[in-house]
Structure formats: structure tokens, C-alpha cells
Design a protein around this motif. Sequence first.
Motif, PDB file in Angstrom:
ATOM      1  N   ALA A   1      -9.321  -5.485  -6.732  1.00 40.58           N
ATOM      2  CA  ALA A   1      -8.069  -5.479  -7.092  1.00 40.58           C
ATOM      3  C   ALA A   1      -6.507  -6.127  -7.610  1.00 40.58           C
ATOM      4  CB  ALA A   1      -7.763  -4.619  -6.197  1.00 40.58           C
TER       5      ALA A   1
ATOM      6  N   ALA B   1      -7.354  -7.871 -10.673  1.00 40.74           N
ATOM      7  CA  ALA B   1      -7.299  -6.294 -11.744  1.00 40.74           C
ATOM      8  C   ALA B   1      -6.153  -5.685 -12.503  1.00 40.74           C
ATOM      9  CB  ALA B   1      -8.580  -5.278 -11.203  1.00 40.74           C
ATOM     10  N   SER B   2      -5.334  -6.672 -11.263  1.00 37.56           N
ATOM     11  CA  SER B   2      -3.572  -6.500 -11.852  1.00 37.56           C
ATOM     12  C   SER B   2      -3.308  -6.458 -12.488  1.00 37.56           C
ATOM     13  CB  SER B   2      -2.451  -7.495 -10.155  1.00 37.56           C
ATOM     14  OG  SER B   2      -1.971  -6.189 -10.668  1.00 37.56           O
ATOM     15  N   SER B   3      -2.647  -5.842 -13.692  1.00 34.37           N
ATOM     16  CA  SER B   3      -1.389  -5.977 -15.075  1.00 34.37           C
ATOM     17  C   SER B   3      -0.692  -7.341 -14.911  1.00 34.37           C
ATOM     18  CB  SER B   3      -1.841  -4.940 -15.535  1.00 34.37           C
ATOM     19  OG  SER B   3      -0.243  -4.030 -15.115  1.00 34.37           O
ATOM     20  N   LYS B   4      -0.299  -7.293 -14.003  1.00 31.89           N
ATOM     21  CA  LYS B   4       0.692  -8.198 -13.115  1.00 31.89           C
ATOM     22  C   LYS B   4       0.686  -9.463 -12.372  1.00 31.89           C
ATOM     23  CE  LYS B   4       6.133  -8.528 -11.863  1.00 31.89           C
ATOM     24  NZ  LYS B   4       7.359  -8.316 -11.358  1.00 31.89           N
TER      25      LYS B   4
ATOM     26  N   SER C   1       2.522  -1.128 -10.204  1.00 32.65           N
ATOM     27  CA  SER C   1       2.721   0.059 -11.355  1.00 32.65           C
ATOM     28  C   SER C   1       1.181   1.028 -10.374  1.00 32.65           C
ATOM     29  CB  SER C   1       2.338  -0.649 -13.416  1.00 32.65           C
ATOM     30  OG  SER C   1       1.629   0.363 -13.578  1.00 32.65           O
TER      31      SER C   1
ATOM     32  N   GLU D   1      -0.242   2.462 -12.926  1.00 30.18           N
ATOM     33  CA  GLU D   1      -1.617   2.229 -14.070  1.00 30.18           C
ATOM     34  C   GLU D   1      -2.385   0.917 -13.436  1.00 30.18           C
ATOM     35  OE1 GLU D   1      -1.903   4.096 -16.442  1.00 30.18           O
ATOM     36  OE2 GLU D   1       0.017   4.974 -15.803  1.00 30.18           O
ATOM     37  N   ASP D   2      -1.862   0.466 -12.436  1.00 28.98           N
ATOM     38  CA  ASP D   2      -2.846  -0.480 -12.051  1.00 28.98           C
ATOM     39  C   ASP D   2      -4.118  -0.099 -10.558  1.00 28.98           C
ATOM     40  OD1 ASP D   2      -2.619  -2.421 -13.434  1.00 28.98           O
ATOM     41  OD2 ASP D   2      -1.125  -3.291 -12.341  1.00 28.98           O
TER      42      ASP D   2
END
Length: 401
Positions: free
Chosen positions: A41, A44-47, A198, A200-201
Motif C-alpha cells: 500500500a 501504491a500511494s499516489s504521493k 487521500s 483515493e489511495d
Amino acid sequence: MQVGGDTWKDVDTALDTLERNGLERSADTRQAGLVREIVEAMQASSKAISFDDVRDLIENIRFRLASIHAMSDLNIGRYDCDYFDPNTGLEPRIGTTDPSRRSEYWAFLHPHDVWDAEWVQTSVGQPSDAIAPRAGAIFPFRGECAGAFQLTVYWGLLNGLGAARFDEMASVFGTMYVGPWRLGNRPNPATLFMQPASLEDPPIPGDYLYFKNKDDYLRWAPDGFWTGLNSMYMGKDMLGTRHYAGMGASWLSETNLRMSLVNAYYHDCYPHTIAHPNVEVRFTERRLLTIPKEYEMPDHAQRSGAQAGKAPSIRTLEESGYVSLGGGILEHATTTVGEVADLFEVDPGDLRQVVSAEIGNAPTRLDIEGTVVVLHYADPEVSRQDPAASVAVHVHKIDED
């Protein structure tokens, strides 16, 4: 995920590196699965989630695992934690079975208010003694889910990193609270270890998530305990379904968590209903469990002593811009904390956080002469006691003139 400036892309390589640097590879398949999911996870984080070195990452993983175990323990009875409820004679308490309802390590913020499940650490002992998950310090605990989540953060730090490390951190973040997310401009120290992230993540096991009931829950049930749940993401099951837990809600999928809150709404807010539960009952906030390198804390905040106040008549409320909704409920869409305090003859410092409030924008309430006043804030960042803060207000249980 960045570790020491390097990007970690391969999960198995990351797990091998963690093991070589001191993170024990557990024979427990559940814990091993949690560690793998934590790494996946984070990747996979966008940030980008960054750590100075491998030791920092290992410390974060140990913090998360210990917090998850603590949340499990308080839901299965290993940790003696439960909700208070003055309606049934169950008063808030922390760390004792005697009439004081508190251990030597803690003091009530409002000692004469049976709706107050909020405590401040005293000067007795070391911080690690005060927060220790044992009888005489914290147990038995009768509070609500915001305070319970804060405890899991403290226990995650204590059990995951050890008493010496915890006391070292506490020497910087200072006085601990259980219950309020903040007092005035001073955040609860537990929130220093909860970084906004977020929705979203994909959640990382150990993350904080607020699962909010329908927005009007407190309008119809000001004394209810299910305006939302301060929950922790507990990881996936063997079929890949995500599970969550908070005090009173153990290892629930999102579907079952939603069902629990919808059922609570129908019980507490009858005859009102939820037309679109998948939209109206939902996650609204996420925080990463993190260990900051440095932080600053304002001076310790004190609340004013409880004031009796006075509940104005319905006529006075209507003359002040409040609109009747029927059933002894009135509302004002836009007023200020100062105007509410003046109208009810109290100090803004008498406002307290509602039960089960979210971390980001906690509503507050007053209890005066059988009247309950609930305030919702327009600005999540403003102090809850700021007289200029813009609020929407519901007033409940007013006797007719």
C-alpha cells in the motif's frame, strides 16, 4: 515508496531488506500478511511516502502493527474498554473501579459532567506509566471511539517502540489528552502521529479512517453515539476484502460497517430515513500513522470551569434568528460561537466535543437545563472555542413557553 532516497518497487526485495535490517519475519501468517500489505500500500500511494532510512520504516511498521493489535485487544475484551452511557447509568471512567472514576494519572476536563468522557494527564509518574494498558492506569476505560482511537495510537507507540522511546517522545509533545481531538489551538498529541492522506489511495493497515453517518444524525439524535466511527483499517482478509475496526465495531467490511451505522441511524433518528446509504454513509477522512522527526506544541491548554448557563425561551431563540423544525428542535444556519455563548450565558470554553466526533471538524455541544445545543463549524481549522468561528446550530429539548 522512498527509503533513504531510493525507490523501493519490488515487494519481495523490500521484505528481504527489512528482515536483514532487524524486522522479524513472523511465523504468524496474519502478521506476515499485514507487513506485506503495508509495504504494497505504501508503494501504491499516489504521493510518495518517504523514510530517511530502513530503521525509520521498520519503526513505522512496528508502530502500525502494535496499533492494530491494540485495536483488536480493546474489541475482544483483552483490554477492558467500552462505551459510557449516562442514559443507562454507565458513567465515563478511566483506570479505576472506585467512585472517583479516574486513576491517579488522569483528571477529568469537566469533573462534574456525566457526559464528559475527556481526560487530561496529571503530573504523576512517567508518561509510559500513565498510558500503560493495564488496570490502575487506563483500565477499566469507559469512553467513546475518538478517545479509544487516540489510545490505540499511544499504545502503538508504547508497545511498538518501547517505554524509553515513548517517554522520549512525550518529553517533547507534552501533556496527553484522551477524548478531545484538540483543546483550543492545542492538538491532542496523538494527532501528531496522524498525517492527512487521500481517500483515493489504498489504505495502509493501521490508517485512521472516519466513517461518517448521514450528515443530519446529530440533528435528530444529539445524545447518540453513532454520528460516525473513528476506525482503523485492519487489513484484508483471505479473499481480499478490506476490514475496519473501531471501539464497538470489530473486523467489519465496509458493507457491514455501513449496515451497522445505518441501523444505528434508524434506531436513533426514527422516523427519519436514509435514502442513499452508499452515498450518505461513507468514509470522509483518512490519516496515515506516521512518526514525525520533529514537532512543535503550543502551551498546555486549560478549559474554563463548567458554568450553569441559562436556556433561553423558544420566543427568545426565534427573535435571535432560530427557526423551529418542530418537536422542540430549532436551528440557526449561520451564527458564531460568541453569539451562541452570549445567548446561553456561557463561556466558549464550556463547549465540548460531541461523542464519536471526527478528527478533522469535530462538532461541539452544550448541555443546559435539559437543553442540548450542537454546533457545526464552517471552518475545520478554527479553534472550537473561537468566538468569531462561524457555526450552524441545532437546539434540542426546549420546553415550550
